[in-house]
Design an enzyme around this catalytic site. Structure first.
Site, PDB file in Angstrom:
ATOM      1  N   GLY A 178       1.402  -8.323  25.905  1.00 43.01           N
ATOM      2  CA  GLY A 178       2.303  -9.336  26.451  1.00 43.01           C
ATOM      3  C   GLY A 178       3.747  -8.901  26.592  1.00 43.01           C
ATOM      4  O   GLY A 178       4.639  -9.745  26.661  1.00 43.01           O
ATOM      5  N   SER A 179       3.976  -7.589  26.683  1.00 38.12           N
ATOM      6  CA  SER A 179       5.379  -7.178  26.844  1.00 38.12           C
ATOM      7  C   SER A 179       5.922  -7.643  28.193  1.00 38.12           C
ATOM      8  O   SER A 179       7.106  -7.982  28.305  1.00 38.12           O
ATOM      9  CB  SER A 179       5.548  -5.666  26.657  1.00 38.12           C
ATOM     10  N   ASN A 180       5.066  -7.699  29.214  1.00 42.88           N
ATOM     11  CA  ASN A 180       5.537  -8.244  30.497  1.00 42.88           C
ATOM     12  C   ASN A 180       5.808  -9.738  30.398  1.00 42.88           C
ATOM     13  O   ASN A 180       6.774 -10.238  30.974  1.00 42.88           O
ATOM     14  CB  ASN A 180       4.514  -7.969  31.600  1.00 42.88           C
ATOM     15  N   ARG A 238     -14.742 -17.339  27.313  1.00 40.22           N
ATOM     16  CA  ARG A 238     -15.433 -16.997  28.558  1.00 40.22           C
ATOM     17  C   ARG A 238     -16.167 -18.197  29.154  1.00 40.22           C
ATOM     18  O   ARG A 238     -16.129 -18.437  30.355  1.00 40.22           O
ATOM     19  CB  ARG A 238     -16.418 -15.845  28.257  1.00 40.22           C
ATOM     20  N   LEU A 294      -7.114  -9.438  31.999  1.00 40.49           N
ATOM     21  CA  LEU A 294      -8.176  -8.481  32.331  1.00 40.49           C
ATOM     22  C   LEU A 294      -9.481  -9.099  32.816  1.00 40.49           C
ATOM     23  O   LEU A 294     -10.417  -8.374  33.121  1.00 40.49           O
ATOM     24  CB  LEU A 294      -8.438  -7.565  31.129  1.00 40.49           C
ATOM     25  N   ILE A 296     -10.642 -13.551  38.127  1.00 36.48           N
ATOM     26  CA  ILE A 296     -10.323 -14.972  38.308  1.00 36.48           C
ATOM     27  C   ILE A 296     -11.463 -15.649  39.078  1.00 36.48           C
ATOM     28  O   ILE A 296     -11.833 -15.196  40.165  1.00 36.48           O
ATOM     29  CB  ILE A 296      -8.990 -15.129  39.094  1.00 36.48           C
ATOM     30  N   HIS A 317      -0.501  -4.578  38.882  1.00 35.10           N
ATOM     31  CA  HIS A 317      -1.447  -3.500  38.551  1.00 35.10           C
ATOM     32  C   HIS A 317      -0.636  -2.228  38.302  1.00 35.10           C
ATOM     33  O   HIS A 317       0.272  -1.913  39.080  1.00 35.10           O
ATOM     34  CB  HIS A 317      -2.434  -3.307  39.708  1.00 35.10           C
ATOM     35  N   ASP A 366      -8.284  -6.495  42.273  1.00 37.89           N
ATOM     36  CA  ASP A 366      -7.246  -5.594  42.800  1.00 37.89           C
ATOM     37  C   ASP A 366      -7.261  -5.433  44.315  1.00 37.89           C
ATOM     38  O   ASP A 366      -6.824  -4.409  44.831  1.00 37.89           O
ATOM     39  CB  ASP A 366      -7.357  -4.206  42.139  1.00 37.89           C
ATOM     40  N   GLU A 411       7.615  -2.017  35.774  1.00 36.36           N
ATOM     41  CA  GLU A 411       7.126  -3.400  35.662  1.00 36.36           C
ATOM     42  C   GLU A 411       8.240  -4.326  35.178  1.00 36.36           C
ATOM     43  O   GLU A 411       8.444  -5.406  35.732  1.00 36.36           O
ATOM     44  CB  GLU A 411       5.933  -3.461  34.706  1.00 36.36           C
TER      45      GLU A 411
HETATM   46  C1  GAR Z   1       0.496  -3.709  32.237  1.00 38.88           C
HETATM   47  O1  GAR Z   1       0.811  -2.353  32.403  1.00 38.88           O
HETATM   48  C2  GAR Z   1      -0.200  -4.250  33.454  1.00 38.88           C
HETATM   49  O2  GAR Z   1       0.207  -3.640  34.635  1.00 38.88           O
HETATM   50  C3  GAR Z   1      -1.633  -3.901  33.152  1.00 38.88           C
HETATM   51  O3  GAR Z   1      -1.786  -4.167  31.785  1.00 38.88           O
HETATM   52  C4  GAR Z   1      -0.546  -3.878  31.127  1.00 38.88           C
HETATM   53  C5  GAR Z   1      -0.234  -5.021  30.176  1.00 38.88           C
HETATM   54  O4  GAR Z   1       0.841  -4.694  29.350  1.00 38.88           O
HETATM   55  N1  GAR Z   1      -2.531  -4.664  33.963  1.00 38.88           N
HETATM   56  C6  GAR Z   1      -3.695  -4.189  34.388  1.00 38.88           C
HETATM   57  O5  GAR Z   1      -4.113  -3.081  34.091  1.00 38.88           O
HETATM   58  C7  GAR Z   1      -4.492  -5.150  35.269  1.00 38.88           C
HETATM   59  N2  GAR Z   1      -5.620  -4.475  35.859  1.00 38.88           N
HETATM   60  P1  GAR Z   1       1.572  -5.835  28.520  1.00 38.88           P
HETATM   61  O6  GAR Z   1       0.481  -6.661  27.838  1.00 38.88           O
HETATM   62  O7  GAR Z   1       2.409  -5.111  27.511  1.00 38.88           O
HETATM   63  O8  GAR Z   1       2.377  -6.661  29.479  1.00 38.88           O
END
Ligand code: GAR
Length: 189
Positions: free
Chosen positions: A12-14, A58, A85, A88, A104, A145, A174
């Site tokens: 969840g850093s994003n 799920r 992951l 949807i 992505h 994707d 990101e």
């Molecule tokens: C991110 O790098 C995002 O782009 C990727 O998961 C990471 C989550 O990081 N997403 C995918 O690979 C989707 N197919 P985070 O939990 O630290 O935000």
């Protein structure tokens, strides 16, 4: 006021970066973060950030309308997948046309599809001796994707790079671009 609902499965850093980016913006409300992982670090982050967080399993996601009902209640202007992951389901895509976006960690259509997430992507980029990688922000459709690309940003990969250093470069992109693209889509810049 524009409402955002985020979906996340992992660290969840994003999510944290997006929440902090909009926290002083009176036009944007982060309604909730939904996660399919009960012990995901993103749920701890939400607790610290004082953001609503909900967990679903799920069965609730694929066999009931529970998540759809929750989303409708939040009335989101944008649904943002930030490291989410699971695929949807079609009922959500149909209910929120052009309102679900994903990030992505590669330059789609390369390194996309089922199983291509997080470090798997960066390891494949390294193994194939790519000279560049990056991020793709795209709309979500019923295939992993494959939705229309909104924005791609590239970074170079050198022979010295490891999957870990590639991951760091991609995360930096990101953090810089994802909130800005969200703001553009919501027209709240
Ligand atoms: C991110 O790098 C995002 O782009 C990727 O998961 C990471 C989550 O990081 N997403 C995918 O690979 C989707 N197919 P985070 O939990 O630290 O935000």
């Amino acid at each position: 006021m524009k409402n955002i609902v985020l979906f996340a499965s992992g660290s969840g850093s994003n999510v944290e970066n997006i929440v902090r980016y909009f926290q002083d913006n009176s036009k944007v409300n982060i309604s909730a973060v939904l996660s399919n992982k009960k012990d995901a670090k993103v749920l701890d982050r939400c607790n610290n950030l004082k953001i609503n967080a909900l967990y679903f399993n799920r069965n609730a996601f694929y066999a009931t309308e529970c998540v759809l009902d929750i989303l409708r209640a939040f009335n989101p202007d944008l649904i943002v997948l930030a490291g989410f992951l699971w695929k949807i389901p079609e009922n959500l895509i149909a209910a929120f046309p052009d309102k679900i976006v994903n990030i992505h960690p590669a330059l789609l259509p390369k390194y996309g599809g089922k199983g291509m997430y997080g470090n798997n992507v960066h390891e494949a980029v390294r193994a194939n001796n790519e000279t560049e990688t990056g991020i793709t922000i795209h709309y979500v459709n019923e295939n992993y994707d494959e939705g229309a690309v909104i924005r791609q940003v590239k970074t170079s990969v050198s022979t010295d790079d490891t999957p870990e250093s590639i991951a760091r470069k991609v995360h930096e992109l990101e953090y810089e671009y994802f909130p800005k693209v969200i703001a553009q889509l919501l027209e709240v810049e």
